[in-house]
Design a protein around this motif. Structure first.
Motif, mmCIF file in Angstrom:
data_model
loop_
_atom_site.group_PDB
_atom_site.id
_atom_site.type_symbol
_atom_site.label_atom_id
_atom_site.label_comp_id
_atom_site.label_asym_id
_atom_site.label_seq_id
_atom_site.Cartn_x
_atom_site.Cartn_y
_atom_site.Cartn_z
ATOM 1 N N SER A 148 11.288 -7.125 51.355
ATOM 2 C CA SER A 148 11.675 -7.988 52.482
ATOM 3 C C SER A 148 13.120 -8.443 52.345
ATOM 4 O O SER A 148 13.745 -8.844 53.322
ATOM 5 C CB SER A 148 10.751 -9.203 52.579
ATOM 6 O OG SER A 148 10.834 -9.973 51.394
ATOM 7 N N ARG A 149 13.666 -8.359 51.134
ATOM 8 C CA ARG A 149 15.052 -8.750 50.881
ATOM 9 C C ARG A 149 16.002 -7.550 50.925
ATOM 10 O O ARG A 149 17.186 -7.674 50.647
ATOM 11 C CB ARG A 149 15.164 -9.410 49.502
ATOM 12 C CG ARG A 149 14.260 -10.617 49.280
ATOM 13 C CD ARG A 149 14.778 -11.878 49.920
ATOM 14 N NE ARG A 149 16.110 -12.226 49.494
ATOM 15 C CZ ARG A 149 16.416 -13.032 48.502
ATOM 16 N NH1 ARG A 149 15.469 -13.588 47.782
ATOM 17 N NH2 ARG A 149 17.673 -13.303 48.215
ATOM 18 N N GLY A 150 15.474 -6.370 51.235
ATOM 19 C CA GLY A 150 16.282 -5.158 51.202
ATOM 20 C C GLY A 150 16.357 -4.472 52.558
ATOM 21 O O GLY A 150 15.926 -4.998 53.582
ATOM 22 N N TRP A 151 16.915 -3.279 52.548
ATOM 23 C CA TRP A 151 17.039 -2.466 53.758
ATOM 24 C C TRP A 151 17.094 -1.006 53.357
ATOM 25 O O TRP A 151 17.285 -0.670 52.193
ATOM 26 C CB TRP A 151 18.275 -2.848 54.571
ATOM 27 C CG TRP A 151 19.572 -2.681 53.823
ATOM 28 C CD1 TRP A 151 20.367 -1.574 53.769
ATOM 29 C CD2 TRP A 151 20.202 -3.645 52.994
ATOM 30 N NE1 TRP A 151 21.449 -1.785 52.966
ATOM 31 C CE2 TRP A 151 21.378 -3.058 52.473
ATOM 32 C CE3 TRP A 151 19.903 -4.953 52.627
ATOM 33 C CZ2 TRP A 151 22.235 -3.731 51.619
ATOM 34 C CZ3 TRP A 151 20.760 -5.616 51.767
ATOM 35 C CH2 TRP A 151 21.915 -5.011 51.283
ATOM 36 N N ASP A 192 15.809 -2.944 58.271
ATOM 37 C CA ASP A 192 15.537 -4.045 57.348
ATOM 38 C C ASP A 192 14.104 -3.973 56.834
ATOM 39 O O ASP A 192 13.204 -3.512 57.532
ATOM 40 C CB ASP A 192 15.725 -5.400 58.056
ATOM 41 C CG ASP A 192 17.188 -5.745 58.244
ATOM 42 O OD1 ASP A 192 17.990 -5.442 57.346
ATOM 43 O OD2 ASP A 192 17.534 -6.322 59.293
ATOM 44 N N GLY A 193 13.913 -4.459 55.580
ATOM 45 C CA GLY A 193 12.574 -4.582 55.020
ATOM 46 C C GLY A 193 11.878 -5.769 55.649
ATOM 47 O O GLY A 193 12.484 -6.467 56.455
ATOM 48 N N PRO A 194 10.632 -5.970 55.382
ATOM 49 C CA PRO A 194 9.827 -5.308 54.370
ATOM 50 C C PRO A 194 9.344 -3.936 54.826
ATOM 51 O O PRO A 194 9.371 -3.617 56.008
ATOM 52 C CB PRO A 194 8.647 -6.260 54.172
ATOM 53 C CG PRO A 194 8.475 -6.920 55.497
ATOM 54 C CD PRO A 194 9.873 -7.025 56.065
ATOM 55 N N PHE A 195 8.899 -3.159 53.849
ATOM 56 C CA PHE A 195 8.409 -1.821 54.113
ATOM 57 C C PHE A 195 6.910 -1.790 53.844
ATOM 58 O O PHE A 195 6.432 -2.333 52.859
ATOM 59 C CB PHE A 195 9.152 -0.811 53.259
ATOM 60 C CG PHE A 195 10.644 -0.953 53.421
ATOM 61 C CD1 PHE A 195 11.256 -0.739 54.642
ATOM 62 C CD2 PHE A 195 11.430 -1.348 52.354
ATOM 63 C CE1 PHE A 195 12.629 -0.890 54.798
ATOM 64 C CE2 PHE A 195 12.796 -1.499 52.495
ATOM 65 C CZ PHE A 195 13.396 -1.276 53.721
ATOM 66 N N ALA A 196 6.181 -1.157 54.730
ATOM 67 C CA ALA A 196 4.716 -1.221 54.728
ATOM 68 C C ALA A 196 4.057 -0.560 53.526
ATOM 69 O O ALA A 196 3.099 -1.083 52.977
ATOM 70 C CB ALA A 196 4.174 -0.606 56.017
ATOM 71 N N GLU A 197 4.519 0.581 53.114
ATOM 72 C CA GLU A 197 3.849 1.336 52.057
ATOM 73 C C GLU A 197 4.280 0.868 50.671
ATOM 74 O O GLU A 197 5.221 1.391 50.096
ATOM 75 C CB GLU A 197 4.141 2.833 52.220
ATOM 76 C CG GLU A 197 3.492 3.451 53.434
ATOM 77 C CD GLU A 197 1.977 3.461 53.330
ATOM 78 O OE1 GLU A 197 1.422 3.671 52.226
ATOM 79 O OE2 GLU A 197 1.341 3.229 54.375
ATOM 80 N N THR A 198 3.570 -0.121 50.113
ATOM 81 C CA THR A 198 3.957 -0.637 48.801
ATOM 82 C C THR A 198 3.839 0.428 47.721
ATOM 83 O O THR A 198 4.561 0.383 46.733
ATOM 84 C CB THR A 198 3.120 -1.865 48.385
ATOM 85 O OG1 THR A 198 1.741 -1.514 48.385
ATOM 86 C CG2 THR A 198 3.383 -3.035 49.291
ATOM 87 N N LYS A 199 2.952 1.412 47.894
ATOM 88 C CA LYS A 199 2.806 2.436 46.858
ATOM 89 C C LYS A 199 4.064 3.291 46.714
ATOM 90 O O LYS A 199 4.232 4.005 45.737
ATOM 91 C CB LYS A 199 1.588 3.319 47.137
ATOM 92 C CG LYS A 199 1.716 4.157 48.389
ATOM 93 C CD LYS A 199 0.462 4.947 48.650
ATOM 94 C CE LYS A 199 0.639 5.743 49.944
ATOM 95 N NZ LYS A 199 -0.539 6.426 50.327
ATOM 96 N N GLU A 200 4.964 3.217 47.681
ATOM 97 C CA GLU A 200 6.209 3.977 47.625
ATOM 98 C C GLU A 200 7.382 3.115 47.152
ATOM 99 O O GLU A 200 8.508 3.597 47.111
ATOM 100 C CB GLU A 200 6.534 4.548 49.002
ATOM 101 C CG GLU A 200 5.506 5.536 49.498
ATOM 102 C CD GLU A 200 5.772 6.011 50.905
ATOM 103 O OE1 GLU A 200 6.788 5.610 51.489
ATOM 104 O OE2 GLU A 200 4.953 6.786 51.400
ATOM 105 N N LEU A 201 7.126 1.885 46.793
ATOM 106 C CA LEU A 201 8.197 0.964 46.421
ATOM 107 C C LEU A 201 8.275 0.774 44.911
ATOM 108 O O LEU A 201 7.319 1.021 44.189
ATOM 109 C CB LEU A 201 7.978 -0.388 47.093
ATOM 110 C CG LEU A 201 7.985 -0.370 48.620
ATOM 111 C CD1 LEU A 201 7.644 -1.748 49.155
ATOM 112 C CD2 LEU A 201 9.336 0.089 49.142
#
Length: 127
Positions: free
Chosen positions: A52-55, A68-77
């Motif tokens: 959520s703090r990134g892009w 902008d974040g957040p990004f939905a797929e946490t398994k890819e983070l």
């Protein structure tokens, strides 16, 4: 040989809520990284703030688009990393096996992935 130990993100790391300062995880991670440093193999290591703090910047057809974040797929983070320099793949495996469970010893302790970095000689052209 350099290797990156990648800590996979999960819903907990993406929430941005830090564990309490007395959480044993902090002591375990500190001790592990101190051991790496004493062995002379630690190059760098850190945790990453939530997505959520990134892009992200996407490149397509010579165009750039920013999201902008957040990004939905946490398994890819990625939630964090440790960068080590060792003599062999086997030595990297030994250090990785000793990596503390990134999210604690109970429940879903998380997952790490280990990847070797390219070295300059990997790009040398044959003469």
């Amino acid at each position: 040989m350099r290797f990156m130990i990648i800590v996979r993100a999960n819903a907990r790391s993406e929430s941005g809520v830090m564990p309490p300062p007395d959480d044993p995880l902090f002591a375990d991670m500190h001790a592990y990284h101190e051991e790496l440093a004493r062995a002379g193999v630690l190059l760098d290591g850190n945790g990453l703030k939530p997505s959520s703090r990134g892009w992200r910047i996407r490149y397509q057809d010579d165009q750039r688009s920013l999201r902008d974040g957040p990004f939905a797929e946490t398994k890819e983070l990625i939630a964090g990393y440790t960068l080590i320099q060792v003599r062999s793949r086997e030595e990297a495996m030994e250090w990785a096996r000793r990596f503390p469970a990134p999210f604690g010893k109970t429940g879903d302790g998380g997952e790490i992935e280990v990847r070797e970095l390219y070295e300059p000689e990997d790009f040398e052209q044959p003469r």
